[in-house]
Design a protein around this motif. Structure first.
Motif, PDB file in Angstrom:
ATOM      1  N   ASP A  31       0.738  -1.124  -0.024  1.00  0.00           N
ATOM      2  CA  ASP A  31      -0.558  -0.186   0.002  1.00  0.00           C
ATOM      3  C   ASP A  31       0.901   1.596   0.289  1.00  0.00           C
ATOM      4  OD1 ASP A  31      -2.361   1.972   0.242  1.00  0.00           O
ATOM      5  OD2 ASP A  31      -2.260   1.448   2.258  1.00  0.00           O
ATOM      6  N   ILE A  32       0.370   2.453   0.419  1.00  0.00           N
ATOM      7  CA  ILE A  32       1.254   3.233   0.178  1.00  0.00           C
ATOM      8  C   ILE A  32       0.465   4.513   0.821  1.00  0.00           C
ATOM      9  CG2 ILE A  32       1.877   6.234  -1.263  1.00  0.00           C
ATOM     10  CD1 ILE A  32       1.111   4.002  -4.116  1.00  0.00           C
ATOM     11  N   VAL A  60       9.187  -5.174  -6.431  1.00  0.00           N
ATOM     12  CA  VAL A  60       8.492  -4.122  -5.693  1.00  0.00           C
ATOM     13  C   VAL A  60       7.096  -3.765  -6.247  1.00  0.00           C
ATOM     14  CG1 VAL A  60       8.057  -2.109  -3.728  1.00  0.00           C
ATOM     15  CG2 VAL A  60      10.188  -4.002  -3.844  1.00  0.00           C
ATOM     16  N   SER A  61       6.134  -3.687  -5.848  1.00  0.00           N
ATOM     17  CA  SER A  61       5.121  -2.858  -5.785  1.00  0.00           C
ATOM     18  C   SER A  61       4.254  -2.383  -5.570  1.00  0.00           C
ATOM     19  CB  SER A  61       4.641  -4.430  -7.982  1.00  0.00           C
ATOM     20  OG  SER A  61       4.992  -4.775  -8.752  1.00  0.00           O
ATOM     21  N   PHE A  62       3.749  -1.483  -5.842  1.00  0.00           N
ATOM     22  CA  PHE A  62       2.152  -1.111  -5.279  1.00  0.00           C
ATOM     23  C   PHE A  62       0.855  -0.579  -5.644  1.00  0.00           C
ATOM     24  CE2 PHE A  62       6.489   1.410  -4.743  1.00  0.00           C
ATOM     25  CZ  PHE A  62       6.465   1.532  -3.292  1.00  0.00           C
ATOM     26  N   VAL A  63      -0.144  -1.319  -4.406  1.00  0.00           N
ATOM     27  CA  VAL A  63      -1.215  -1.477  -4.916  1.00  0.00           C
ATOM     28  C   VAL A  63      -1.961  -0.472  -4.218  1.00  0.00           C
ATOM     29  CG1 VAL A  63      -3.019  -2.893  -5.103  1.00  0.00           C
ATOM     30  CG2 VAL A  63      -0.612  -3.937  -5.246  1.00  0.00           C
ATOM     31  N   THR A  64      -2.690   0.360  -3.958  1.00  0.00           N
ATOM     32  CA  THR A  64      -2.985   1.401  -3.825  1.00  0.00           C
ATOM     33  C   THR A  64      -4.580   2.011  -3.478  1.00  0.00           C
ATOM     34  OG1 THR A  64      -3.634   4.135  -3.240  1.00  0.00           O
ATOM     35  CG2 THR A  64      -2.932   3.545  -5.566  1.00  0.00           C
ATOM     36  N   ASN A  65      -5.996   2.285  -3.267  1.00  0.00           N
ATOM     37  CA  ASN A  65      -6.791   2.807  -3.179  1.00  0.00           C
ATOM     38  C   ASN A  65      -7.465   3.613  -3.681  1.00  0.00           C
ATOM     39  OD1 ASN A  65      -8.043  -0.041  -2.945  1.00  0.00           O
ATOM     40  ND2 ASN A  65      -8.931  -0.101  -1.188  1.00  0.00           N
ATOM     41  N   ASN A  66      -5.939   4.637  -4.072  1.00  0.00           N
ATOM     42  CA  ASN A  66      -6.467   6.227  -3.799  1.00  0.00           C
ATOM     43  C   ASN A  66      -6.316   6.366  -5.655  1.00  0.00           C
ATOM     44  OD1 ASN A  66      -6.235   8.972  -4.020  1.00  0.00           O
ATOM     45  ND2 ASN A  66      -4.549   8.899  -2.249  1.00  0.00           N
ATOM     46  N   MET A 248       2.384  -8.659   1.499  1.00  0.00           N
ATOM     47  CA  MET A 248       1.281  -7.989   1.292  1.00  0.00           C
ATOM     48  C   MET A 248       1.319  -7.170   1.505  1.00  0.00           C
ATOM     49  SD  MET A 248      -1.030  -5.965  -0.414  1.00  0.00           S
ATOM     50  CE  MET A 248      -1.228  -4.396  -0.030  1.00  0.00           C
ATOM     51  N   VAL A 249       2.213  -5.535   2.123  1.00  0.00           N
ATOM     52  CA  VAL A 249       2.786  -4.520   3.071  1.00  0.00           C
ATOM     53  C   VAL A 249       1.257  -3.795   3.215  1.00  0.00           C
ATOM     54  CG1 VAL A 249       4.023  -3.047   4.092  1.00  0.00           C
ATOM     55  CG2 VAL A 249       4.914  -5.549   3.187  1.00  0.00           C
ATOM     56  N   GLY A 250       0.413  -3.312   4.365  1.00  0.00           N
ATOM     57  CA  GLY A 250      -0.428  -2.221   4.696  1.00  0.00           C
ATOM     58  C   GLY A 250      -0.484  -2.193   5.984  1.00  0.00           C
ATOM     59  N   ASP A 251      -1.044  -0.764   6.058  1.00  0.00           N
ATOM     60  CA  ASP A 251      -2.011   0.106   7.165  1.00  0.00           C
ATOM     61  C   ASP A 251      -2.966  -0.627   7.821  1.00  0.00           C
ATOM     62  OD1 ASP A 251      -1.889   1.539   5.401  1.00  0.00           O
ATOM     63  OD2 ASP A 251      -2.425   3.193   6.616  1.00  0.00           O
TER      64      ASP A 251
END
Length: 312
Positions: A31-32, A60-66, A248-251
């Motif tokens: 996530d970002i 590394v890839s980034f998967v955001t909901n924004n 998967m990395v996220g907050d």
């Protein structure tokens, strides 16, 4: 990967556990917002964690909901932080929806409730969009009827973040869904709350999408986290043969961790954004519990034997 007991902090792993963990994944999906930066702050030294992962040979890839932030704005922010990221490394709902529509060879008119940047991505991809009303209407049923009823041949309804969302937009979307049983309902971001600052949340697009799901009786195709369809799309387009070798990395527990777990990925929660240690410790649902947690991605650099360098 099934969680065994309580999630472990990555810096409390034994040397053997650390080596086993680092060797257990080849690709990182992250996530970002809340992980690298938020609306009001940049997470200290988080960029060092990603650089360490890349030096360790991890993809590394980034998967955001924004999707409110444009791709150009996102890439400029990465560059400002000193992290080189290519456009194909960033996934957001508008892009994912474009890929999904192409995969199913969709043709036809789309009614869309979303931000201007989100709409621009679909228009640039060649899709025909219908939106609005974008102005206030007179508060009468006659005026409402003129606004929401028409004969437009809409074949899909898409809903994401729209800071100018109104009741007539939802009513119009519902009308298209009910008029055409074959009309698709596609959702982007699912967040029920959007953390805009530490301890400050606003209502996200999730509850509004839920209104359409409940009112229409349709199940949405969800191309934001934690959507199953998004997971299938990523696995297909990134050619992921062994999901268990993805981290998967996220907050966020409901978006990032649930997404990772249902895709069969390993999961790492960072406490730099939308979830506190107290919330993590209070969580009991296996679907929402991560395999590991960390204070921030900066801890990953330390885990990999690197000393994060302070940024000016």
């Amino acid at each position: 990967m099934e969680t065994r007991g309580k999630p472990q902090h990555i810096l409390q792993l034994s040397e053997e556990q650390r080596d086993r963990f680092v060797g257990s994944f080849d690709r990182v999906l992250s996530d970002i917002d809340g992980v690298l930066w938020s609306m009001e702050y940049t997470v200290p030294r988080a960029v060092d964690g990603y650089k360490a992962l890349q030096r360790a040979g991890k993809e590394v890839s980034f998967v955001t909901n924004n999707s409110v932030r444009t791709m150009e704005q996102c890439l400029r922010h990465f560059e400002k932080l000193g992290l080189q990221v290519a456009p194909e490394q960033v996934w957001h709902p508008a892009q994912s929806i474009v890929l999904y529509l192409r995969d199913i060879q969709f043709e036809g008119l789309i009614y869309i409730i979303a931000s201007a940047p989100f709409k621009a991505v679909l228009r640039e991809a060649g899709f025909q969009l219908l939106d609005g009303p974008n102005e206030f209407i007179e508060e009468s049923y006659q005026s409402l009827a003129k606004t929401i009823f028409d004969r437009q041949p809409v074949r899909a309804v898409i809903i994401d973040v729209d800071f100018n969302l109104t009741s007539p937009k939802l009513l119009r979307a519902h009308m298209y869904l009910m008029r055409n049983p074959e009309c698709l309902l596609i959702g982007g971001a699912t967040d029920r709350l959007l953390p805009v600052a530490k301890g400050v949340n606003i209502i996200g697009p999730g509850p509004f999408a839920s209104i359409l799901v409940e009112a229409s009786g349709r199940q949405a195709v969800t191309l934001g986290k934690p959507g199953r369809e998004l997971g299938e799309l990523l696995i297909k387009h990134l050619k992921i043969a062994e999901p268990q070798r993805v981290l998967m990395v996220g907050d966020m527990l409901a978006q990032d961790i649930q997404f990772g777990r249902q895709c069969g990925f390993q999961t790492l929660l960072v406490l730099s954004g939308g979830c506190s240690l107290e919330q993590l410790q209070a969580e009991t649902s296996p679907d929402l519990l991560p395999d590991y947690y960390a204070d921030s991605v900066a801890d990953v650099a330390q885990l990999l034997g690197e000393t994060p360098k302070a940024h000016v």
